[in-house]
Design a protein around this motif. Sequence first.
Motif, PDB file in Angstrom:
ATOM      1  N   GLY A   1      49.356  39.219  54.878  1.00  0.00           N
ATOM      2  CA  GLY A   1      47.948  38.989  55.178  1.00  0.00           C
ATOM      3  C   GLY A   1      47.006  39.375  54.054  1.00  0.00           C
ATOM      4  O   GLY A   1      45.847  38.960  54.050  1.00  0.00           O
ATOM      5  N   ASP A   2      47.482  40.183  53.095  1.00  0.00           N
ATOM      6  CA  ASP A   2      46.628  40.561  51.970  1.00  0.00           C
ATOM      7  C   ASP A   2      46.347  39.341  51.099  1.00  0.00           C
ATOM      8  O   ASP A   2      47.199  38.478  50.923  1.00  0.00           O
ATOM      9  N   ARG A   3      45.140  39.313  50.538  1.00  0.00           N
ATOM     10  CA  ARG A   3      44.767  38.221  49.637  1.00  0.00           C
ATOM     11  C   ARG A   3      45.028  38.640  48.197  1.00  0.00           C
ATOM     12  O   ARG A   3      44.662  39.742  47.789  1.00  0.00           O
ATOM     13  N   LEU A   4      45.670  37.742  47.445  1.00  0.00           N
ATOM     14  CA  LEU A   4      45.845  37.977  46.013  1.00  0.00           C
ATOM     15  C   LEU A   4      44.527  37.688  45.312  1.00  0.00           C
ATOM     16  O   LEU A   4      43.702  36.913  45.821  1.00  0.00           O
ATOM     17  N   PRO A   5      44.320  38.275  44.139  1.00  0.00           N
ATOM     18  CA  PRO A   5      43.099  37.946  43.399  1.00  0.00           C
ATOM     19  C   PRO A   5      43.068  36.449  43.077  1.00  0.00           C
ATOM     20  O   PRO A   5      44.113  35.827  42.877  1.00  0.00           O
ATOM     21  N   THR A   6      41.887  35.889  43.027  1.00  0.00           N
ATOM     22  CA  THR A   6      41.770  34.476  42.664  1.00  0.00           C
ATOM     23  C   THR A   6      42.167  34.307  41.202  1.00  0.00           C
ATOM     24  O   THR A   6      42.169  35.269  40.425  1.00  0.00           O
ATOM     25  N   ALA A   7      42.488  33.072  40.843  1.00  0.00           N
ATOM     26  CA  ALA A   7      42.827  32.798  39.443  1.00  0.00           C
ATOM     27  C   ALA A   7      41.682  33.236  38.534  1.00  0.00           C
ATOM     28  O   ALA A   7      41.899  33.830  37.477  1.00  0.00           O
ATOM     29  N   ARG A   8      40.446  32.966  38.958  1.00  0.00           N
ATOM     30  CA  ARG A   8      39.286  33.357  38.150  1.00  0.00           C
ATOM     31  C   ARG A   8      39.219  34.872  37.964  1.00  0.00           C
ATOM     32  O   ARG A   8      38.942  35.364  36.872  1.00  0.00           O
ATOM     33  N   GLU A   9      39.483  35.625  39.030  1.00  0.00           N
ATOM     34  CA  GLU A   9      39.457  37.097  38.927  1.00  0.00           C
ATOM     35  C   GLU A   9      40.534  37.594  37.968  1.00  0.00           C
ATOM     36  O   GLU A   9      40.291  38.502  37.165  1.00  0.00           O
ATOM     37  N   VAL A  10      41.716  36.991  38.018  1.00  0.00           N
ATOM     38  CA  VAL A  10      42.802  37.404  37.125  1.00  0.00           C
ATOM     39  C   VAL A  10      42.453  37.053  35.682  1.00  0.00           C
ATOM     40  O   VAL A  10      42.637  37.863  34.772  1.00  0.00           O
ATOM     41  N   VAL A  11      41.931  35.855  35.468  1.00  0.00           N
ATOM     42  CA  VAL A  11      41.539  35.424  34.120  1.00  0.00           C
ATOM     43  C   VAL A  11      40.515  36.389  33.531  1.00  0.00           C
ATOM     44  O   VAL A  11      40.629  36.799  32.370  1.00  0.00           O
ATOM     45  N   GLU A  12      39.525  36.768  34.323  1.00  0.00           N
ATOM     46  CA  GLU A  12      38.491  37.686  33.843  1.00  0.00           C
ATOM     47  C   GLU A  12      39.052  39.076  33.566  1.00  0.00           C
ATOM     48  O   GLU A  12      38.635  39.741  32.623  1.00  0.00           O
ATOM     49  N   ALA A  13      40.021  39.518  34.365  1.00  0.00           N
ATOM     50  CA  ALA A  13      40.554  40.872  34.222  1.00  0.00           C
ATOM     51  C   ALA A  13      41.512  41.015  33.047  1.00  0.00           C
ATOM     52  O   ALA A  13      41.501  42.041  32.361  1.00  0.00           O
ATOM     53  N   ILE A  14      42.352  39.988  32.817  1.00  0.00           N
ATOM     54  CA  ILE A  14      43.396  40.161  31.793  1.00  0.00           C
ATOM     55  C   ILE A  14      43.411  39.075  30.724  1.00  0.00           C
ATOM     56  O   ILE A  14      44.319  39.039  29.900  1.00  0.00           O
ATOM     57  N   ALA A  15      42.417  38.209  30.732  1.00  0.00           N
ATOM     58  CA  ALA A  15      42.257  37.188  29.691  1.00  0.00           C
ATOM     59  C   ALA A  15      43.499  36.329  29.501  1.00  0.00           C
ATOM     60  O   ALA A  15      44.119  36.332  28.443  1.00  0.00           O
ATOM     61  N   VAL A  16      43.876  35.627  30.562  1.00  0.00           N
ATOM     62  CA  VAL A  16      44.968  34.660  30.484  1.00  0.00           C
ATOM     63  C   VAL A  16      44.446  33.293  30.900  1.00  0.00           C
ATOM     64  O   VAL A  16      43.371  33.185  31.500  1.00  0.00           O
ATOM     65  N   ASN A  17      45.218  32.277  30.606  1.00  0.00           N
ATOM     66  CA  ASN A  17      44.855  30.917  30.984  1.00  0.00           C
ATOM     67  C   ASN A  17      44.955  30.768  32.502  1.00  0.00           C
ATOM     68  O   ASN A  17      45.921  31.237  33.097  1.00  0.00           O
ATOM     69  N   PRO A  18      43.986  30.110  33.130  1.00  0.00           N
ATOM     70  CA  PRO A  18      44.053  29.928  34.587  1.00  0.00           C
ATOM     71  C   PRO A  18      45.333  29.223  35.040  1.00  0.00           C
ATOM     72  O   PRO A  18      45.860  29.515  36.114  1.00  0.00           O
TER      73      PRO A  18
END
Length: 154
Positions: free
Chosen positions: A34-51
């Motif tokens: 039931g937990d939500r994973l971070p959105t692709a945008r949140e991950v991109v902003e946090a660790i600077a990877v390609n969406p």
Amino acid sequence: MIAFRIDRRSGVATYLQLVQQVRQALRLGVLEVGDRLPTAREVVEAIAVNPNTVLRAYRELEHEGLVEPRPGQGTFVRRSLARPAAATGAPLRAEAAAWVGRARAAGLEREDVAALAASVLDESFPPPGLPPPFTPAPRPPQTPTPTPTQEEDT
């Protein structure tokens, strides 16, 4: 929520590092059904990877049946991998933490501890169909070579 970290020097593809971190969080009970994973945008902003890297990781997790995308809502944990013995506060986890503490006190670095743990894991859980890990044959005892004496030379 999970906070991803990427080791760009590891040689492991970034999307696989994300997949491995989600699996580990599922095993340790950090992420639950039931937990939500971070959105692709949140991950991109946090660790600077390609969406696309994030989306590839999430697709892999979906293929494994661990997460499910919900259009307009995000990606949610569908199945847990947690075992009570590995949870925070479990006796085995406390023993593992104590062992790591003893290894550090003995002067081992992180890489030494990881290599030692991997070696023990490989011995305890050999991959199916592969030969056992290499162990060198014991060396025969060394016997001193007799030196020639003057009488033998004549």
